[in-house]
Enzyme design. Structure first.
Site, mmCIF file in Angstrom:
data_model
loop_
_atom_site.group_PDB
_atom_site.id
_atom_site.type_symbol
_atom_site.label_atom_id
_atom_site.label_comp_id
_atom_site.label_asym_id
_atom_site.label_seq_id
_atom_site.Cartn_x
_atom_site.Cartn_y
_atom_site.Cartn_z
ATOM 1 N N CYS A 65 20.676 -16.243 48.800
ATOM 2 C CA CYS A 65 19.621 -17.396 48.385
ATOM 3 C C CYS A 65 18.841 -17.576 49.704
ATOM 4 O O CYS A 65 19.186 -17.186 50.721
ATOM 5 C CB CYS A 65 19.995 -18.468 47.479
ATOM 6 N N HIS A 98 41.116 -14.333 57.295
ATOM 7 C CA HIS A 98 41.820 -15.525 57.176
ATOM 8 C C HIS A 98 42.014 -16.217 55.733
ATOM 9 O O HIS A 98 42.818 -16.525 55.271
ATOM 10 C CB HIS A 98 41.547 -16.400 58.056
#
EC number: 5.3.1.6
Length: 145
Positions: A65, A98
């Protein structure tokens, strides 16, 4: 890999460029829209992308966006999705390693196409590190009541 991509009106041009880039890399791409720069609401496309990921119809997602913020919030409303807003390759790689991110979000008004492609490359090339991260990632989809 099957990758879904969606945007709002502010990112429709970047979405088209990244869709073609992903196809050139050999991926199967589901373009969830929009097709034009006519005004649309980013939550609608974020929710659609999230449902495609949650249903297993795509392994990874690219959400775009103007800032990347709104659509990433919308995607993250689905507990099966872990969308990470990134602006450079290191954060894209760390989001995978992670956090086992399955969606990358970027802001078309904040990032150029070359940097967006570099982020996608890092995101797709990096695996989940598992180990000490596994329990933490499990908690992301199972918040306490």
């Amino acid at each position: 890999m099957r990758i879904a991509i969606a945007s709002d009106h502010a990112a429709v041009d970047l979405k088209a460029e990244l869709r073609e880039y992903l196809i050139e890399l050999g991926h199967e791409v589901a373009d969830l829209g929009p097709e034009t720069a006519d005004r649309v609401d980013y939550p609608d496309y974020g929710y659609l992308l999230a449902s495609v990921i949650a249903d297993g119809m795509a392994e990874r997602g690219v959400a775009l966006c103007g800032s990347g913020i709104g659509i990433s919030i919308a995607v993250n409303r689905n507990p099966a999705c872990r969308a990470a807003l990134v602006s450079e390759p290191l954060s894209a790689a760390l989001a995978r390693e992670h956090n086992d991110a399955n969606v990358i979000a970027m802001g078309a008004r904040l990032i150029g196409s070359d940097m967006a492609k570099a982020c996608i490359d890092a995101f797709l090339a990096t695996g989940f590190g598992e180990g000490r991260h596994t329990g933490r990632v499990a908690k992301l989809s199972n918040p306490p009541a």
